[in-house]
Design an enzyme around this catalytic site. Structure first.
Site, PDB file in Angstrom:
ATOM      1  N   GLU A 405       0.842  -1.215   0.000  1.00 56.51           N
ATOM      2  CA  GLU A 405       0.000   0.000   0.000  1.00 56.51           C
ATOM      3  C   GLU A 405       0.870   1.257   0.000  1.00 56.51           C
ATOM      4  OE1 GLU A 405      -3.512   0.076   2.427  1.00 56.51           O
ATOM      5  OE2 GLU A 405      -3.843  -2.072   2.181  1.00 56.51           O
TER       6      GLU A 405
HETATM    7  C1  LIG Z   1       2.396  -9.769   0.551  1.00 59.70           C
HETATM    8  C2  LIG Z   1       2.130  -8.712  -0.474  1.00 59.70           C
HETATM    9  C3  LIG Z   1       0.824  -8.382  -0.777  1.00 59.70           C
HETATM   10  C4  LIG Z   1       0.556  -7.423  -1.749  1.00 59.70           C
HETATM   11  N1  LIG Z   1      -0.742  -7.148  -2.093  1.00 59.70           N
HETATM   12  C5  LIG Z   1      -1.001  -6.360  -3.173  1.00 59.70           C
HETATM   13  C6  LIG Z   1      -2.337  -6.193  -3.667  1.00 59.70           C
HETATM   14  O1  LIG Z   1      -3.297  -6.717  -3.108  1.00 59.70           O
HETATM   15  N2  LIG Z   1      -2.517  -5.460  -4.784  1.00 59.70           N
HETATM   16  C7  LIG Z   1      -1.500  -4.846  -5.443  1.00 59.70           C
HETATM   17  O2  LIG Z   1      -1.714  -4.211  -6.457  1.00 59.70           O
HETATM   18  N3  LIG Z   1      -0.201  -4.966  -4.984  1.00 59.70           N
HETATM   19  C8  LIG Z   1       0.052  -5.711  -3.888  1.00 59.70           C
HETATM   20  N4  LIG Z   1       1.346  -5.862  -3.427  1.00 59.70           N
HETATM   21  C9  LIG Z   1       2.424  -5.151  -4.096  1.00 59.70           C
HETATM   22  C10 LIG Z   1       2.983  -4.009  -3.254  1.00 59.70           C
HETATM   23  O3  LIG Z   1       2.081  -2.955  -3.219  1.00 59.70           O
HETATM   24  C11 LIG Z   1       4.352  -3.642  -3.853  1.00 59.70           C
HETATM   25  O4  LIG Z   1       5.241  -4.665  -3.441  1.00 59.70           O
HETATM   26  C12 LIG Z   1       4.835  -2.287  -3.417  1.00 59.70           C
HETATM   27  O5  LIG Z   1       4.089  -1.286  -4.027  1.00 59.70           O
HETATM   28  C13 LIG Z   1       6.317  -2.048  -3.742  1.00 59.70           C
HETATM   29  O6  LIG Z   1       6.626  -2.417  -5.029  1.00 59.70           O
HETATM   30  P1  LIG Z   1       7.874  -3.370  -5.300  1.00 59.70           P
HETATM   31  O7  LIG Z   1       7.787  -4.498  -4.342  1.00 59.70           O
HETATM   32  O8  LIG Z   1       7.891  -3.699  -6.747  1.00 59.70           O
HETATM   33  O9  LIG Z   1       9.128  -2.521  -4.893  1.00 59.70           O
HETATM   34  P2  LIG Z   1       9.960  -1.495  -5.815  1.00 59.70           P
HETATM   35  O10 LIG Z   1       9.035  -0.478  -6.362  1.00 59.70           O
HETATM   36  O11 LIG Z   1      10.804  -2.254  -6.768  1.00 59.70           O
HETATM   37  O12 LIG Z   1      10.870  -0.802  -4.730  1.00 59.70           O
HETATM   38  C14 LIG Z   1      12.047  -1.413  -4.204  1.00 59.70           C
HETATM   39  C15 LIG Z   1      12.681  -0.472  -3.188  1.00 59.70           C
HETATM   40  O13 LIG Z   1      13.056   0.749  -3.821  1.00 59.70           O
HETATM   41  C16 LIG Z   1      12.429   1.848  -3.194  1.00 59.70           C
HETATM   42  N5  LIG Z   1      12.068   2.828  -4.216  1.00 59.70           N
HETATM   43  C17 LIG Z   1      11.393   2.621  -5.366  1.00 59.70           C
HETATM   44  N6  LIG Z   1      11.254   3.752  -6.042  1.00 59.70           N
HETATM   45  C18 LIG Z   1      11.847   4.711  -5.310  1.00 59.70           C
HETATM   46  C19 LIG Z   1      12.028   6.118  -5.462  1.00 59.70           C
HETATM   47  N7  LIG Z   1      11.527   6.788  -6.497  1.00 59.70           N
HETATM   48  N8  LIG Z   1      12.694   6.782  -4.509  1.00 59.70           N
HETATM   49  C20 LIG Z   1      13.174   6.144  -3.409  1.00 59.70           C
HETATM   50  N9  LIG Z   1      13.032   4.832  -3.216  1.00 59.70           N
HETATM   51  C21 LIG Z   1      12.367   4.123  -4.135  1.00 59.70           C
HETATM   52  C22 LIG Z   1      11.209   1.271  -2.495  1.00 59.70           C
HETATM   53  O14 LIG Z   1      10.772   2.051  -1.426  1.00 59.70           O
HETATM   54  C23 LIG Z   1      11.734  -0.086  -2.066  1.00 59.70           C
HETATM   55  O15 LIG Z   1      12.439   0.033  -0.866  1.00 59.70           O
HETATM   56  C24 LIG Z   1       1.621  -6.781  -2.428  1.00 59.70           C
HETATM   57  C25 LIG Z   1       2.942  -7.111  -2.084  1.00 59.70           C
HETATM   58  C26 LIG Z   1       3.204  -8.057  -1.138  1.00 59.70           C
HETATM   59  C27 LIG Z   1       4.632  -8.402  -0.836  1.00 59.70           C
END
Ligand SMILES: Cc1cc2nc3c(=O)[nH]c(=O)nc-3n(C[C@H](O)[C@H](O)[C@H](O)COP(=O)(O)OP(=O)(O)OC[C@H]3O[C@@H](n4cnc5c(N)ncnc54)[C@H](O)[C@@H]3O)c2cc1C
Length: 593
Positions: A405
């Protein structure tokens, strides 16, 4: 926008004075405290109170003796159908749906309180319910047409249909706008949906998906769709094997030439990004409420452990370093609770601009519960590390809260940039130059400085925006901290914008400092308001609430001083340089051999 959820009648005692058009957090950046939106601390409406006492009892009765079953669900990574059926029978899928559609019509505040109760037993249960209500079907409530509501809400309320929110893709995590899932408009007005979503909570048990896909054209905009799981071409993958919240269903959801009728577009075509953000903002108190419930459970466990466990012939509860952890968990829990329910009140009262406050409550509550689970486990020490005790599961379960979220990093950037953007965009005389600080260079910030000076001169006495609400004298010194540092935040914003102009968007270290000051201010003001209310109502624990407010004020002051000083005196360039070198080498480069 439909306001079934966001506007409720007979809300709270603070409603009459609430300025629904103003954001408290964004105004802090102008050195202003919108006290009408902070005092008196809002109260749960009577109808919700009655419902809640029944529901929390029922939840405790149902989950209270299921420790072993819940642990087994965690081990196998699944909630059995009979268990989900029992959740349905308790009405837990219809909490925020109106009575006309078969729901319980709880306010956002009451809903968050229910999730707090379920989380005190098991986070996966909260997630199954929360992903359904907070995000899965929230779009239908907020943006659905009457026809969509009539068609879907009754079965969503009963839980016959469970909902999921499908935004994330392999290439679109934090950068939600990078969605590649495609919806091609057909001649008959329907859409052909193709693509795959990942990590979808409730993905394997949902009957309805809120899906975000890009409509035709190279710069096609996102559109939100209601997609039924039973339609041809819709499928989901197996349950992911996760670190925590293991019993909650998380799967991929794939769409292969799925025909989506035009009437299943949610909101306006091309406005899907706005729909997604509105849903996430509106749903954040669910997560915050869950975190508070988890912290309450941890405090109960930790106090029992500290009193029972004897070392050096004394209960460990007598040792300062154990007592410090108990006190800090309590301050964090009270602060998170105060902020989460203030935000819920904004949502319930129809406030139009609460996204920054919602982000603050999510960041603070999720960080706080992770600190609490770490410290509670530390108090239990060896026992805490053993699977037969609940601490390790809670620690695994809560780790997700700063990831999904909106990661806490992204939300901190959002908090800082939203506040700073408003300062730039609303100042008279600067508007043409800074209409959008994200797209155009900022010029002439001397005017901003003049603005700040005028504001400081106009404000009372010592140059702060003084809270006029007549508060208990014991809280005056705490109030002064927030008054003073609100002005400091606006000065710091002014200085940063003048120095960096548009380039502020690249200054993440500075944005984090600004965000952390804003978090301390908003959360602190919520704590202050709540402590004041408890004193006024002669609550029997009011004295402890004053102690918490004083402690939070002192701790927040120290953090704010550090962050504000860090804006001018820091090691940012060195940190950046070192990270650059290590990233280039791709490893730690020393050894002692
Ligand atoms: C158990 C679980 C349930 C989930 N449920 C849902 C769901 O129901 N529906 C849904 O749509 N999604 C869901 N998600 C997805 C979740 O919302 C994403 O994992 C989250 O938005 C982060 O995306 P990412 O994991 O690809 O991380 P990334 O975007 O790849 O980020 C990796 C790291 O880089 C940092 N980062 C990225 N961009 C920047 C920036 N511009 N500046 C500084 N730091 C940055 C992030 O903070 C993080 O620490 C779920 C994920 C999990 C693990």
């Amino acid at each position: 926008m439909n306001t079934e959820v966001t506007q409720k009648p007979e809300q709270t005692e603070a409603k009459d004075t609430l300025r629904t058009e103003l954001s408290v957090a964004k105004n802090l950046f102008f050195g202003e405290i919108v006290e009408e939106n902070l005092f008196p601390y809002p109260q749960m409406r009577e109808r919700d109170r009655e419902m809640l006492s029944m529901m929390t009892d029922a939840i405790d009765r149902f989950l209270g003796d299921k420790g072993e079953e819940l642990a087994e669900m965690d081990r196998v990574g699944e909630q059995p159908e009979e268990f989900i059926q029992a959740l349905r029978e308790m009405g837990l899928f219809g909490l925020i749906i109106g009575e006309t559609h078969g729901g319980l019509d709880l306010s956002n505040a009451a809903y968050a309180r229910v999730l707090s109760q379920t989380s005190s037993h098991d986070s996966s249960v909260s997630l199954t319910i929360g992903a359904h209500s907070s995000i899965g079907m929230k779009g239908v409530l907020l943006f659905g047409t009457d026809e969509q509501k009539a068609r879907y809400l009754p079965s969503l309320a009963s839980g016959e249909t469970i909902a999921a929110f499908c935004l994330t893709e392999s290439g679109a995590g934090s950068d939600a706008a990078a969605v590649r899932c495609k919806a091609s408009l057909q001649e008959d007005g329907s859409y052909l949906l193709n693509g795959e979503k990942i990590w979808i909570t409730n993905g394997g048990i949902a009957g309805l998906y809120t899906v975000f896909a890009r409509t035709d054209g190279p710069d096609g905009k996102l559109t939100a769709f209601i997609v039924e799981a039973g339609w041809e071409g819709v499928s989901h993958g197996p349950h992911e094997d996760k670190m925590g919240i293991r019993a909650s269903s998380t799967t991929t959801v794939a769409f292969s030439d799925v025909r989506v009728p035009a009437e299943n577009v949610l909101g306006k075509a091309g406005k899907g990004f706005k729909v997604a953000m509105a849903i996430l903002n509106n749903g954040r108190t669910g997560l915050g409420g869950g975190a508070v419930g988890g912290m309450k459970a941890l405090i109960k466990l930790a106090t029992a452990q500290a009193k029972d466990r004897k070392q050096f012939d004394r209960p460990i509860a007598e040792f300062g370093l154990v007592r410090e952890k108990i006190a800090q968990m309590t301050v964090d829990c009270f602060a998170a609770e105060s902020a989460v329910w203030m935000v819920a009140h904004y949502i319930d009262s129809g406030c139009s601009d609460y996204s920054v406050e919602a982000a603050i409550s999510k960041v603070f509550a999720s960080d706080a519960i992770q600190r609490a689970s770490h410290e509670a486990l530390q108090i239990a020490a060896g026992n805490g590390f053993m699977k037969e005790f609940p601490y390790e599961k809670i620690t695994r379960d809560t780790r997700i809260l700063s990831i999904f979220e909106g990661t806490n990093e992204i939300l901190r950037l959002y908090i800082a940039l939203s506040g700073m953007k408003d300062v730039g965009a609303t100042l008279a005389g600067l508007k043409s130059a800074v209409g959008d600080i994200f797209n155009s260079p900022i010029k002439g910030f001397g005017v901003l400085s003049a603005y700040a000076e005028r504001r400081f001169r106009d404000s009372t006495g010592i140059g702060t925006d003084r809270i006029e609400h007549e508060m208990d004298p014991r809280l005056r010194a705490v109030a002064q901290v927030f008054e003073r540092y609100t002005v400091q935040l606006s000065k710091a914003t002014d200085a940063l914008l003048r120095k960096h102009g548009k380039g502020i968007t690249e200054q993440q270290f500075q944005q984090k400092r600004i965000a952390d000051v804003t978090i301390d201010l908003f959360v602190g003001l919520c704590v202050l308001s709540r402590a004041d209310h408890l004193l006024r109502t002669e609550d029997k624990e009011a004295e402890s609430a004053v102690l918490i407010a004083e402690l939070f004020g002192k701790q927040a002051r120290r953090r704010m001083v550090g962050n504000l000083r860090g804006i001018r005196h820091n090691e940012d360039a060195m940190i950046d340089q070192l990270a650059g070198r290590i990233l280039e080498r791709g490893k730690y480069v020393w050894d002692v051999i």
